[in-house]
Design an enzyme around this catalytic site. Structure first.
Site, short mmCIF file in Angstrom:
data_model
loop_
_atom_site.label_atom_id
_atom_site.label_comp_id
_atom_site.label_asym_id
_atom_site.label_seq_id
_atom_site.Cartn_x
_atom_site.Cartn_y
_atom_site.Cartn_z
N ASN A 50 27.92 -49.71 -10.21
CA ASN A 50 27.70 -50.06 -8.80
C ASN A 50 26.33 -49.54 -8.38
O ASN A 50 25.81 -48.59 -8.97
CB ASN A 50 28.78 -49.38 -7.94
CG ASN A 50 28.61 -49.67 -6.46
OD1 ASN A 50 28.40 -50.82 -6.06
ND2 ASN A 50 28.69 -48.64 -5.63
N LEU A 92 37.91 -51.57 -4.79
CA LEU A 92 38.58 -52.24 -5.91
C LEU A 92 39.91 -51.58 -6.22
O LEU A 92 40.06 -50.36 -6.09
CB LEU A 92 37.68 -52.17 -7.15
CG LEU A 92 36.63 -53.26 -7.27
CD1 LEU A 92 35.62 -52.88 -8.35
CD2 LEU A 92 37.25 -54.62 -7.57
N HIS A 142 24.31 -48.14 -4.89
CA HIS A 142 24.56 -47.67 -3.52
C HIS A 142 23.23 -47.18 -2.93
O HIS A 142 22.49 -46.47 -3.60
CB HIS A 142 25.59 -46.52 -3.57
CG HIS A 142 25.94 -46.00 -2.23
ND1 HIS A 142 26.78 -46.70 -1.35
CD2 HIS A 142 25.56 -44.88 -1.56
CE1 HIS A 142 26.89 -46.00 -0.23
NE2 HIS A 142 26.17 -44.90 -0.34
N ASP A 148 32.23 -44.86 -3.97
CA ASP A 148 30.87 -44.47 -4.34
C ASP A 148 30.83 -43.18 -5.17
O ASP A 148 29.96 -42.32 -4.98
CB ASP A 148 29.99 -44.35 -3.09
CG ASP A 148 29.89 -45.67 -2.36
OD1 ASP A 148 29.80 -46.72 -3.03
OD2 ASP A 148 29.91 -45.69 -1.11
#
Ligand code: GRF
Length: 220
Positions: free
Chosen positions: A106, A92, A108, A144
């Site tokens: 997010n 992003l 992961h 991440d």
């Protein structure tokens, strides 16, 4: 009480999106999905949103800033209070990450900070770890990375291949993401620097052994 309005950003299959849709189908769940955005028009997740009667839009990705500006505008119009990345396979734009700071999460499929980036299950197998899992975290401007909200641990079995390990982790993801969004919606997350404290969380001292401790102690 009004439910938290959540926008979800995907690129593909959308099974985590589905887990969130399923959780939100319960009227007592404190969040609802108001918009699904994909950078790929053919993403199967868009059909999942349509099936659930949720607004969905494919946005082209000519460049990071162009995608981010279009996504930002749609998300604001939708009244989203939280943006959940669920299998969004691109990086992003920093301006978007800044604008949605502490309201952007997010999931992961590894126990971060181990194995960020692509193919985390392959990385876990190559490293020979006995446990892996999944992580829900606030998003910061590096791949991440960001304060960790919740994790689930999954054993790595002897003879696992990437596909088997990914499936075992994915089953945990489908439980973890709705739980983490619930914690956010309930206002129970406090970010302090790089970490997240959870109000009212109970502690556990249970240790899990893989291979199981009983087996290991009978050897030699
Ligand atoms: C999941 O493993 C998620 O953790 C990762 O990408 C995968 C997306 O799967 N970020 P799906 O589209 O939710 O089925």
């Amino acid at each position: 009480m009004a439910r938290l309005r959540v926008g979800v950003v995907i690129s593909g299959r959308g099974s985590n999106l589905q887990a969130l849709i399923d959780a939100a189908a319960d009227p007592t769940y404190p969040a609802e999905i108001v918009l699904v955005i994909s950078d790929r028009a053919e993403a199967p997740g868009l059909a999942r949103a349509a099936d659930a009667g949720i607004a969905q839009r494919a946005i082209p990705h000519p460049s990071r800033p162009a995608f981010a500006a279009a996504a930002d505008e749609l998300l604001r119009q939708s009244g989203a209070q939280l943006v959940a990345l669920a299998g969004f396979m691109r990086i992003l734009d920093s301006a978007f990450v800044d604008a949605w700071r502490d309201r952007l999460v997010n999931i992961h499929p590894s126990l971060l900070p181990a194995f960020p980036g692509l193919h985390p299950q392959r990385q876990a197998l190559a490293a020979g770890v006995k446990f892996s899992g999944c992580t829900v975290h606030f998003v910061r401007d590096a791949v991440d990375s960001g304060p960790i909200i919740a994790q689930a641990v999954v054993p790595v079995h002897c003879g696992d291949d990437e596909e088997r390990l990914a499936a075992r982790i994915l089953a945990a993801e489908h439980r973890l993401y709705p739980m983490a969004v619930r914690l956010f919606a309930e206002g129970r997350l406090r970010i302090a620097g790089d970490t997240v404290a959870i109000a009212g969380a109970t502690a556990s001292d249970i240790a899990i052994f893989n291979p199981p401790a009983a087996l290991a102690s009978t050897g030699g």
